[in-house]
Motif scaffolding. Structure first.
Motif, short mmCIF file in Angstrom:
data_model
loop_
_atom_site.label_atom_id
_atom_site.label_comp_id
_atom_site.label_asym_id
_atom_site.label_seq_id
_atom_site.Cartn_x
_atom_site.Cartn_y
_atom_site.Cartn_z
N TYR A 120 12.11 -4.50 -4.83
CA TYR A 120 11.23 -3.45 -4.33
C TYR A 120 11.23 -3.44 -2.81
O TYR A 120 11.19 -2.39 -2.16
CB TYR A 120 9.81 -3.67 -4.86
N ALA A 121 11.28 -4.64 -2.22
CA ALA A 121 11.35 -4.78 -0.77
C ALA A 121 11.79 -6.21 -0.46
O ALA A 121 11.64 -7.10 -1.30
CB ALA A 121 10.00 -4.50 -0.11
N VAL A 122 12.34 -6.40 0.73
CA VAL A 122 12.68 -7.74 1.21
C VAL A 122 11.99 -7.94 2.56
O VAL A 122 12.10 -7.08 3.44
CB VAL A 122 14.20 -7.92 1.39
N LEU A 123 11.25 -9.03 2.70
CA LEU A 123 10.53 -9.32 3.95
C LEU A 123 11.07 -10.62 4.52
O LEU A 123 10.83 -11.70 3.96
CB LEU A 123 9.03 -9.40 3.66
N ASN A 124 11.81 -10.50 5.60
CA ASN A 124 12.40 -11.68 6.25
C ASN A 124 11.47 -12.20 7.35
O ASN A 124 11.26 -11.52 8.35
CB ASN A 124 13.75 -11.30 6.88
N ASP A 125 10.92 -13.37 7.13
CA ASP A 125 10.02 -13.99 8.10
C ASP A 125 10.79 -15.09 8.84
O ASP A 125 11.07 -16.16 8.27
CB ASP A 125 8.81 -14.58 7.36
N ASP A 156 -7.90 -4.78 -0.14
CA ASP A 156 -7.78 -3.37 -0.46
C ASP A 156 -6.37 -3.03 -0.96
O ASP A 156 -6.17 -2.06 -1.68
CB ASP A 156 -8.06 -2.50 0.77
N ALA A 157 -5.39 -3.84 -0.56
CA ALA A 157 -4.01 -3.58 -0.95
C ALA A 157 -3.50 -4.56 -2.00
O ALA A 157 -2.71 -4.19 -2.87
CB ALA A 157 -3.10 -3.64 0.29
N ILE A 158 -3.95 -5.81 -1.93
CA ILE A 158 -3.38 -6.88 -2.76
C ILE A 158 -4.45 -7.52 -3.62
O ILE A 158 -5.47 -7.96 -3.11
CB ILE A 158 -2.77 -8.00 -1.89
N ALA A 159 -4.19 -7.56 -4.92
CA ALA A 159 -5.05 -8.34 -5.81
C ALA A 159 -4.20 -9.45 -6.41
O ALA A 159 -3.45 -9.24 -7.35
CB ALA A 159 -5.62 -7.45 -6.91
N LEU A 160 -4.29 -10.64 -5.81
CA LEU A 160 -3.53 -11.78 -6.32
C LEU A 160 -4.26 -12.27 -7.57
O LEU A 160 -5.33 -12.86 -7.47
CB LEU A 160 -3.47 -12.86 -5.24
N VAL A 161 -3.69 -12.04 -8.74
CA VAL A 161 -4.42 -12.24 -10.00
C VAL A 161 -4.23 -13.62 -10.59
O VAL A 161 -4.71 -13.88 -11.70
CB VAL A 161 -4.05 -11.15 -11.03
N ALA A 162 -3.51 -14.49 -9.90
CA ALA A 162 -3.37 -15.88 -10.37
C ALA A 162 -3.07 -16.78 -9.18
O ALA A 162 -2.62 -16.29 -8.14
CB ALA A 162 -2.25 -15.98 -11.41
N ALA A 217 0.83 -1.21 0.00
CA ALA A 217 0.00 0.00 0.00
C ALA A 217 0.86 1.26 0.00
O ALA A 217 0.39 2.34 -0.36
CB ALA A 217 -0.93 0.01 1.22
N ALA A 218 2.13 1.10 0.38
CA ALA A 218 2.98 2.28 0.58
C ALA A 218 3.63 2.80 -0.68
O ALA A 218 4.48 3.67 -0.62
CB ALA A 218 4.07 1.94 1.61
N ASP A 219 3.23 2.28 -1.86
CA ASP A 219 3.89 2.74 -3.09
C ASP A 219 3.32 4.05 -3.60
O ASP A 219 3.68 4.53 -4.67
CB ASP A 219 3.86 1.65 -4.16
N GLY A 220 2.41 4.64 -2.83
CA GLY A 220 1.94 5.97 -3.19
C GLY A 220 0.75 5.97 -4.12
O GLY A 220 0.23 7.02 -4.48
N LYS A 221 0.32 4.79 -4.56
CA LYS A 221 -0.83 4.74 -5.46
C LYS A 221 -2.03 4.17 -4.71
O LYS A 221 -1.89 3.25 -3.91
CB LYS A 221 -0.53 3.85 -6.66
N PRO A 222 -3.21 4.70 -5.01
CA PRO A 222 -4.39 4.18 -4.34
C PRO A 222 -4.80 2.84 -4.95
O PRO A 222 -4.36 2.48 -6.03
CB PRO A 222 -5.44 5.25 -4.64
N GLY A 223 -5.62 2.10 -4.22
CA GLY A 223 -6.22 0.90 -4.78
C GLY A 223 -5.39 -0.34 -4.56
O GLY A 223 -4.28 -0.32 -4.05
N SER A 224 -6.00 -1.44 -4.98
CA SER A 224 -5.40 -2.75 -4.80
C SER A 224 -4.34 -2.99 -5.87
O SER A 224 -4.53 -2.64 -7.03
CB SER A 224 -6.54 -3.77 -4.93
#
Lengths: 396, 396
Positions: free
Chosen positions: A189-194, A85-91, A47-54
């Motif tokens: 774009y980002a790295v998320l270490n879980d 609202d943030a993610i549209a997984l399209v496949a 959501a933080a990329d500055g654009k509205p929508g999913s």
């Protein structure tokens, strides 16, 4: 610059000097349970990329994960529904076989390109790459070359991925029998270490990823090396808190090196972070990849530390402390392949890789390195003998 | 940054913010007779990389050139022998078929990778790409992905290559029927513009490349537009000196835009240099590529200039001056495809290309542009009618 059009009939077109400053920015974030329904991190990042929508996204998942995290695909699906609202997984997530084999098969890049085309991802869409270093490397190349770069969110699931290979600026696959022959420099774009993914690693992979932490500590941070030395047994016994701190500091040191080292895209010949790596790459090859990368790096570090001691750079106590620490974590310091005559072919391969001039990193002390342009093979042979005898020496 | 290792048992790993500044530098040089034995430019450029000795290189040559420059391969061979202190051509030049077709066949990238592997090029070796824009785009992708980037010296041989596509930071090939679906951003090592290659262009290619010069002049440099307007007839009649000045200034303006425009790798959504291009791309497709890129761009510029006039942004005299100049160079202002209802699909394709938000560049005056987020289709339909009638208007 607004030079006027030349009026003279004697035309003299001066060279145009192009200078393009580019700044790449990305965050490496740390969490536990990335796809748990109450963890908003991934949704916030998108959501933080500055654009509205999913935001349109696809996910590529390392099949190795599904053996231990059987509900991962369900969790990803539930997560994208919760945060629609943030993610549209399209496949549906694309499952790929993990491990180094994924990089030996260039045909695996193509299905990702096909999927990108089929669902119509654009340059501002997202590819989530979830898996070990090899999967991240392969997906990274696919993402970097589709539409000249689709946003890549790396979710590394191994120690090595979280503290080194998954947080940097490279991608690649093997070709013509050569490691990373095809690839690009492409920051994520980002790295998320879980950290949660680390629980399912087998002991070899858990330990193996610590080798790069030892390396970067020896090169840059004596306090960090002491932390590793002090916690070596705890790490070997799978203490998660100690491992988290090792990963965090190692990632930080690697990121600092990339951003502050002056050559993030390796246009020059110096490769100071490749301490111990000339032998490591060769040992991986000589062992037919029986040795994992980190295991080979640990031996490479032990070898170049021993050479540093024999060459008079490194004090004996520090050398012994280094070898004791590597051993305490659980690494072997010696393998039969070290005595193969063809080991030293690794030096010429490394020189070729650097672009023609040899530059080997050695240690002056723990936390301080030096680069040398030539080495003494007979001293390396002595070093190998010392490593071979190390276990008996340590016991005595 | 030397944060100490956390001692607390409550672990809280703050995000690591990575920021990587990279500066890409390359020169665009101008010459006549690059491979003449008495022209040291290429050898000097390769010797200037700071390393001693002869540099390993391969050459990829556009087959279209050999029809007119029958002795080109002999000249390249003689040149590399004369300048062997700087250049070691380690393989026969690889001949590839030029034109857009070269970009429709991803299999052409592979032979270049095979050659790179066979002769053992490293990241500090050179690939010379000699040809039109399509060949440079294809070779550029191959060079950018082998060893994560082998040094690429572009030698564009068309007007469009020398003033626009060959001097920038992009490469690409078509895939899945989509233009430049696969590619990267990868600045070249150097660009060498040899005016001599332009003599063999057919009239359509000679003229076609001027469209991007008109475009960038309209956006950024009224004096340059006046130069083009004043020399339109000379350019149409193949005046080499006028063309050289057009290429030089156009290249300069494009380079300035890339370096100073704030988004050289197009991470954002704004594409101010794509003036006239939404219609151009669509017209190329609708005409089954009967229209060359520059011809389609000229019509796109005429269309968006006319829209700018009808929308009240652009004064009538300036609008007429623009259309007169485009016509005087030899461009058609109208083609049947302009009246196809599906033309306006180009707007949504352009929006998708930009990442979801439409941004169309219009003219406020010659040399001054404005971006708008929406357009009025009925006004575009009026604009097409005006273009259709332009020839008769101009004659009257």
């Amino acid at each position: 610059m607004t030079l006027s059009i030349q009026k003279s009939t004697k035309l003299d077109f001066q060279p145009l000097h192009q200078c393009i400053p580019v700044t790449f920015r990305y965050d490496v974030r740390f969490t536990t349970g990335l796809f748990e329904i109450d963890n908003p991190l991934l949704a916030e990042v998108m959501a933080a990329d500055g654009k509205p929508g999913s935001k349109r996204a696809i996910a590529i998942v390392d099949s190795g994960l599904l053996r231990y995290h059987r509900d991962l695909l369900d969790k990803i699906k539930a997560y994208s529904e919760r945060y629609q609202d943030a993610i549209a997984l399209v496949a549906q997530p694309l499952i790929v076989t993990g491990g180094e084999a994924v990089k030996n098969e260039s045909k695996l890049v193509n299905p990702i390109h096909c999927l990108v085309n089929r669902v119509g991802l654009c340059r501002h869409s997202y590819i989530l790459a979830i898996g070990g270093g090899a999967v991240l490397d392969m997906v990274g190349l696919a993402a970097a070359t589709a539409h000249r770069g689709i946003r890549l969110i790396r979710i590394p699931t191994t120690v090595l991925g979280q503290n080194d290979s998954g947080i940097g600026v490279k991608n690649g696959i093997n070709a013509f029998g050569k490691k990373n022959f095809l690839g690009t420099f492409a920051p994520p774009y980002a790295v998320l270490n879980d950290f949660n993914f680390l629980r399912s690693l087998d002991d070899r992979d858990w330990i193996s990823g610590v080798a790069e932490a030892i390396k970067v500590a020896l090169l840059k941070d004596p306090d960090f090396f002491e932390f590793i030395a002090t916690h070596a047994k705890a790490i070997a016994l799978r203490d998660m808190e100690a491992m988290q701190q090792v990963i965090y500091r190692c990632a930080q040191l690697h990121l600092d090196h990339i951003s502050g080292g002056g050559d993030p895209f390796e246009m020059g010949s110096s490769r100071p972070l490749d301490f111990g790596h000339w032998a490591a790459h060769r040992l991986e090859h000589l062992s037919n990849y029986r040795l994992r990368h980190g295991e080979a790096v640990a031996i490479g570090i032990a070898l170049d530390s021993t050479y540093s001691y024999l060459a008079g750079w490194l004090r004996k106590e520090e050398w012994q402390h280094i070898l004791d620490t590597i051993g305490a974590i659980g690494f072997a310091l010696h393998v039969p392949e070290l005595t193969f005559g063809s080991l030293f072919q690794g030096l010429s391969e490394f020189r070729e890789h650097l672009g023609g001039e040899l530059s080997i990193t050695l240690l002056q002390s723990i936390g301080k390195s030096i680069e040398v342009g030539e080495v003494d093979i007979s001293l390396y042979e002595q070093a190998i003998s010392l490593l071979s005898a190390w276990r008996s020496l340590a016991v005595s």
